[in-house]
Design an enzyme around this catalytic site. Structure first.
Site, PDB file in Angstrom:
ATOM      1  N   ARG A   1      63.887 -39.261  63.873  1.00 34.01           N
ATOM      2  CA  ARG A   1      64.548 -38.438  64.717  1.00 34.01           C
ATOM      3  C   ARG A   1      65.541 -37.716  63.837  1.00 34.01           C
ATOM      4  O   ARG A   1      66.480 -38.316  63.196  1.00 34.01           O
ATOM      5  CB  ARG A   1      65.206 -39.055  65.943  1.00 34.01           C
ATOM      6  CG  ARG A   1      65.760 -38.238  66.754  1.00 34.01           C
ATOM      7  CD  ARG A   1      66.633 -38.838  67.939  1.00 34.01           C
ATOM      8  NE  ARG A   1      67.254 -37.968  68.764  1.00 34.01           N
ATOM      9  CZ  ARG A   1      68.490 -38.006  69.237  1.00 34.01           C
ATOM     10  NH1 ARG A   1      69.264 -38.993  68.941  1.00 34.01           N
ATOM     11  NH2 ARG A   1      68.988 -37.015  69.958  1.00 34.01           N
TER      12      ARG A   1
ATOM     13  N   HIS B   1      67.193 -32.446  72.864  1.00 34.31           N
ATOM     14  CA  HIS B   1      66.376 -33.563  73.919  1.00 34.31           C
ATOM     15  C   HIS B   1      65.005 -32.770  73.904  1.00 34.31           C
ATOM     16  O   HIS B   1      64.064 -33.162  74.784  1.00 34.31           O
ATOM     17  CB  HIS B   1      66.702 -33.603  75.379  1.00 34.31           C
ATOM     18  CG  HIS B   1      67.999 -34.359  75.644  1.00 34.31           C
ATOM     19  ND1 HIS B   1      68.984 -33.930  76.607  1.00 34.31           N
ATOM     20  CD2 HIS B   1      68.488 -35.284  74.919  1.00 34.31           C
ATOM     21  CE1 HIS B   1      69.978 -34.675  76.473  1.00 34.31           C
ATOM     22  NE2 HIS B   1      69.622 -35.934  75.715  1.00 34.31           N
TER      23      HIS B   1
END
Ligand code: ADP
Length: 395
Positions: free
Chosen positions: A89, A178
């Site tokens: 990530r 997000h």
């Protein structure tokens, strides 16, 4: 392919989250979290099925934590050979990345450049990539960006109305975060509607410790509540979300400086700021039920801001196929969903108390009356998206 695995790494400044997936069917066979790295209180929790073990990692750094993870996975016979791909990530991909990419020298340099925009996150994400390359030098590594899904934002949405050269010279614009979660729940919602995502208009609300809402038109992100940093937008656990920029001057005049203001807005505001008690929504409900007025007020402000932002997102869409709730609060806090939708009859929502109470478990995620606009609860799974993107880009 049978023993092939994909390792997902989310490296924070003092934490390391991991998940190990089978490449064949994306089964998550183990996951874990190391916290407080670099301190005397460092520890790691590893989960395999229902089994959970916690070990001290006293004074460990990220490198020791990764070594611990790999050794534990080997001991559990889950990592019998090197993974076929390692997915990371990465918080900020700036304007350089609108998709996940296999990491090479050029990609590393770009991620480093984006660190100016996310000084707390990108250096830690880079450290994760560098350390994994030391352990597995020939394994493909893939970067999955929080910002990538929002690269489709139109200019009217991403520009701040400030001097234009700040955008051209310094990249100051809205990026959104997000993205992995918003995209994932939109895909699931589209499959529930039996329509291609490219034909769907959604508002997705990711409500965890960080919170953001996104308007998705024809499957693409066209507006989102977070901006240059993940501080803009909704009220969150410890983050203020939107405030009057005039507050800065006022606070400087009463003796605060940029560090103390940033600390206050990022760590001491939001639910914890208003309640004065906690950033945890579950605990706030317990306190409110026992008569704590500030806890009740924090919940009310949260729903007020959320409803306001959902209505704002609707202004970017021709119609709403569904509003999708996800994240720890979105998936579990039925009262938050009810209080928020009660403020939005103008968008046609008619909540079903019965379906909402059980989080849509008996109605394929639906929590509204079929006569009104659809609202769904869809659990997010960012690690799964990273694992899938890793396999796609590693082969
Ligand atoms: P993160 O953003 O760190 O991944 P999560 O998505 O796990 O966080 O969300 C954490 C939030 O979800 C916390 O405020 C927690 O209190 C809230 N939450 C989890 N379960 C419930 C529940 N049953 N009722 C209300 N809030 C809940």
């Amino acid at each position: 392919m049978n023993n092939d695995t994909i390792l997902v790494i989310n490296c924070g400044s003092s934490s390391l989250k991991f998940a190990l997936f089978t490449a064949k069917d994306f089964d998550c066979v183990a996951s874990g979290l190391a916290e407080k790295l670099g301190t005397t209180d460092a520890f790691i929790t590893i989960k395999k099925g229902d089994n959970k073990t916690t070990s001290n990692l006293t004074c460990s750094d990220h490198s020791t934590a990764i070594k611990h993870v790999i050794n534990s996975l080997k001991e559990m016979q889950l990592l019998t050979r090197e993974p076929i791909g390692i997915g990371h990530r990465v918080v900020h991909g700036g304007e350089s990345f609108s998709n996940s990419v296999r990491v090479d020298k050029t990609v590393l340099a770009e991620i480093e450049k984006c660190a100016a925009l996310a000084p707390l996150h990108n250096p830690a994400n880079l450290l994760g990539i560098t350390l994994m390359a030391e352990f597995y030098p020939s394994t493909p590594q893939v970067a999955v960006f929080d910002t990538a899904f929002h690269q489709s934002l139109p200019k009217a949405s991403y520009l701040y109305p400030i001097p234009y050269h700040l955008y051209t010279d310094h990249g100051i614009r809205r990026y959104g975060f997000h993205g992995t979660s918003h995209k994932y729940v939109a895909e699931i919602a589209a499959s529930k509607l039996k329509k291609p995502l490219s034909e769907c208009n959604f508002i997705t609300a990711h409500l965890g410790n960080g919170c953001s809402v996104t308007a998705i038109k024809d499957g693409l992100s066209v507006d989102t509540s977070m901006g240059l940093t993940p501080l803009e937008g909704l009220m969150m656990g410890t983050r203020s979300g939107d405030i009057d920029p005039g507050l800065f001057e006022f606070l400087c005049k009463i003796g605060m400086n940029s560090e103390s203001i940033s600390q206050m807005l990022n760590k001491e505001s939001g639910l914890i700021g208003v309640s004065g008690e906690t950033n945890d929504m579950r605990t706030l409900f317990e306190l409110a039920e026992n008569g704590n007025e500030r806890a009740a007020l924090a919940i009310e402000v949260f729903c007020f801001k959320l409803a306001k932002y959902i209505a704002a997102m609707a202004s970017s869409l021709p119609s709403i196929d569904a509003l999708v709730f996800t994240g720890g609060i979105g998936e579990n806090a039925s009262q938050i969903r009810a209080m928020t939708l009660a403020r939005l009859p103008i968008l046609g929502f008619k909540i079903s108390s019965q379906l909402n109470e059980c989080h849509g478990a008996e109605s394929d995620g639906r929590i509204t009356d079929p006569k009104g606009t659809l609202a769904l609860v869809v659990p997010t799974n960012e690690e799964l998206v990273i694992a899938r993107d890793t396999l796609k880009n590693a082969l």
